[in-house]
Design a protein around this motif. Structure first.
Motif, mmCIF file in Angstrom:
data_model
loop_
_atom_site.group_PDB
_atom_site.id
_atom_site.type_symbol
_atom_site.label_atom_id
_atom_site.label_comp_id
_atom_site.label_asym_id
_atom_site.label_seq_id
_atom_site.Cartn_x
_atom_site.Cartn_y
_atom_site.Cartn_z
ATOM 1 N N LEU A 11 33.023 49.149 30.789
ATOM 2 C CA LEU A 11 33.879 49.218 31.963
ATOM 3 C C LEU A 11 34.361 47.820 32.314
ATOM 4 N N ASP A 12 35.673 47.635 32.382
ATOM 5 C CA ASP A 12 36.232 46.385 32.884
ATOM 6 C C ASP A 12 36.048 46.362 34.395
ATOM 7 N N CYS A 13 35.798 45.187 34.948
ATOM 8 C CA CYS A 13 35.556 45.091 36.387
ATOM 9 C C CYS A 13 35.624 43.633 36.829
ATOM 10 N N PRO A 14 35.718 43.388 38.127
ATOM 11 C CA PRO A 14 35.755 42.001 38.600
ATOM 12 C C PRO A 14 34.387 41.322 38.625
ATOM 13 N N ASP A 15 33.296 42.099 38.764
ATOM 14 C CA ASP A 15 31.954 41.520 38.885
ATOM 15 C C ASP A 15 30.973 42.336 38.042
ATOM 16 N N PRO A 16 30.785 41.958 36.762
ATOM 17 C CA PRO A 16 29.927 42.733 35.870
ATOM 18 C C PRO A 16 28.483 42.894 36.354
ATOM 19 N N VAL A 17 27.905 41.868 36.930
ATOM 20 C CA VAL A 17 26.515 41.962 37.386
ATOM 21 C C VAL A 17 26.395 42.972 38.533
ATOM 22 N N ALA A 18 27.285 42.898 39.493
ATOM 23 C CA ALA A 18 27.233 43.826 40.628
ATOM 24 C C ALA A 18 27.426 45.268 40.177
ATOM 25 N N LEU A 19 28.361 45.506 39.259
ATOM 26 C CA LEU A 19 28.589 46.876 38.813
ATOM 27 C C LEU A 19 27.427 47.377 37.964
ATOM 28 N N ALA A 20 26.824 46.503 37.175
ATOM 29 C CA ALA A 20 25.627 46.882 36.408
ATOM 30 C C ALA A 20 24.494 47.268 37.358
ATOM 31 N N ARG A 21 24.333 46.541 38.434
ATOM 32 C CA ARG A 21 23.288 46.878 39.415
ATOM 33 C C ARG A 21 23.553 48.233 40.069
ATOM 34 N N ALA A 56 33.888 41.319 32.491
ATOM 35 C CA ALA A 56 34.757 40.707 33.492
ATOM 36 C C ALA A 56 36.211 40.821 33.048
ATOM 37 N N ALA A 57 37.057 41.233 33.974
ATOM 38 C CA ALA A 57 38.481 41.399 33.681
ATOM 39 C C ALA A 57 39.285 40.748 34.795
ATOM 40 N N PRO A 58 39.755 39.527 34.578
ATOM 41 C CA PRO A 58 40.580 38.873 35.599
ATOM 42 C C PRO A 58 41.810 39.728 35.910
ATOM 43 N N GLY A 59 42.112 39.861 37.176
ATOM 44 C CA GLY A 59 43.260 40.664 37.576
ATOM 45 C C GLY A 59 43.016 42.154 37.501
ATOM 46 N N PHE A 60 41.752 42.560 37.410
ATOM 47 C CA PHE A 60 41.417 43.979 37.304
ATOM 48 C C PHE A 60 42.065 44.781 38.431
ATOM 49 N N VAL A 61 42.668 45.896 38.074
ATOM 50 C CA VAL A 61 43.237 46.840 39.035
ATOM 51 C C VAL A 61 42.569 48.178 38.774
ATOM 52 N N PRO A 62 41.866 48.739 39.765
ATOM 53 C CA PRO A 62 41.173 50.006 39.527
ATOM 54 C C PRO A 62 42.150 51.150 39.298
ATOM 55 N N PRO A 63 41.729 52.162 38.546
ATOM 56 C CA PRO A 63 42.584 53.320 38.336
ATOM 57 C C PRO A 63 42.815 54.065 39.643
ATOM 58 N N SER A 106 30.838 72.784 41.117
ATOM 59 C CA SER A 106 29.647 72.265 40.425
ATOM 60 C C SER A 106 29.734 70.769 40.174
ATOM 61 N N PHE A 107 30.731 70.100 40.765
ATOM 62 C CA PHE A 107 30.875 68.649 40.615
ATOM 63 C C PHE A 107 31.484 68.063 41.880
ATOM 64 N N ARG A 108 31.265 66.763 42.060
ATOM 65 C CA ARG A 108 31.846 65.995 43.165
ATOM 66 C C ARG A 108 32.343 64.675 42.584
ATOM 67 N N VAL A 109 33.467 64.185 43.109
ATOM 68 C CA VAL A 109 34.141 63.026 42.529
ATOM 69 C C VAL A 109 34.018 61.811 43.451
ATOM 70 N N TYR A 110 33.690 60.656 42.844
ATOM 71 C CA TYR A 110 33.484 59.408 43.576
ATOM 72 C C TYR A 110 34.147 58.261 42.818
ATOM 73 N N ALA A 111 34.216 57.110 43.459
ATOM 74 C CA ALA A 111 34.588 55.863 42.787
ATOM 75 C C ALA A 111 33.416 54.908 42.910
ATOM 76 N N ASP A 112 33.148 54.165 41.844
ATOM 77 C CA ASP A 112 32.122 53.130 41.916
ATOM 78 C C ASP A 112 32.690 51.950 42.713
ATOM 79 N N PRO A 113 31.901 50.919 42.997
ATOM 80 C CA PRO A 113 32.395 49.805 43.806
ATOM 81 C C PRO A 113 33.618 49.080 43.226
ATOM 82 N N ALA A 114 33.848 49.179 41.914
ATOM 83 C CA ALA A 114 35.029 48.560 41.309
ATOM 84 C C ALA A 114 36.215 49.520 41.273
ATOM 85 N N GLY A 115 36.005 50.780 41.661
ATOM 86 C CA GLY A 115 37.092 51.744 41.720
ATOM 87 C C GLY A 115 37.179 52.721 40.564
#
Length: 123
Positions: A11-21, A56-63, A106-115
């Protein structure tokens, strides 16, 4: 016959450590920072037989989800035994609900902190 095996889902994201946590809080596993000095790539190992990695993806834009104009590209389906308990935990960890609450599905949809969108699915 397969010509390759899946090495990791990344997963591309602005903060790899935070998203891994965030995902370690949901899935367990062990966080391995690949380069201590720059933290550009982080692995979450021991999750369902494969590595979930964060880059880490500089300029990351979430879907955007849902969107008729833009593709979400992919999402993770996470199987849970207790939807309500799992929902409370992912929201506490920083997830955002992406759909109106529909308790009949039977499912619910969310976004992680990076979107990135993900679903909690009844097991």
């Amino acid at each position: 016959m397969a010509i390759a095996k899946l090495g990791a889902v990344v997963l591309d994201c602005p903060d790899p450590v935070a998203l891994a946590r965030f995902y370690a809080g949901i899935l367990g596993g062990e966080i391995k920072i690949q380069a201590e000095d720059d933290q550009q790539w982080v692995d979450l190992e021991g999750v369902a037989g494969t590595t979930l990695a964060f880059q880490a993806a500089p300029g990351f834009v979430p879907p955007k989800w849902p969107s008729a104009e833009e593709s979400q590209q992919f999402h993770l389906d996470l199987t849970v035994d207790d939807m309500d308990a799992a929902e409370a935990k992912v929201l506490e960890l920083g997830a955002t609900a992406l759909e109106a609450d529909d308790r009949k599905r039977s499912f619910r949809v969310y976004a992680d902190p990076a979107g990135h969108p993900f679903c909690l699915c009844a097991g």
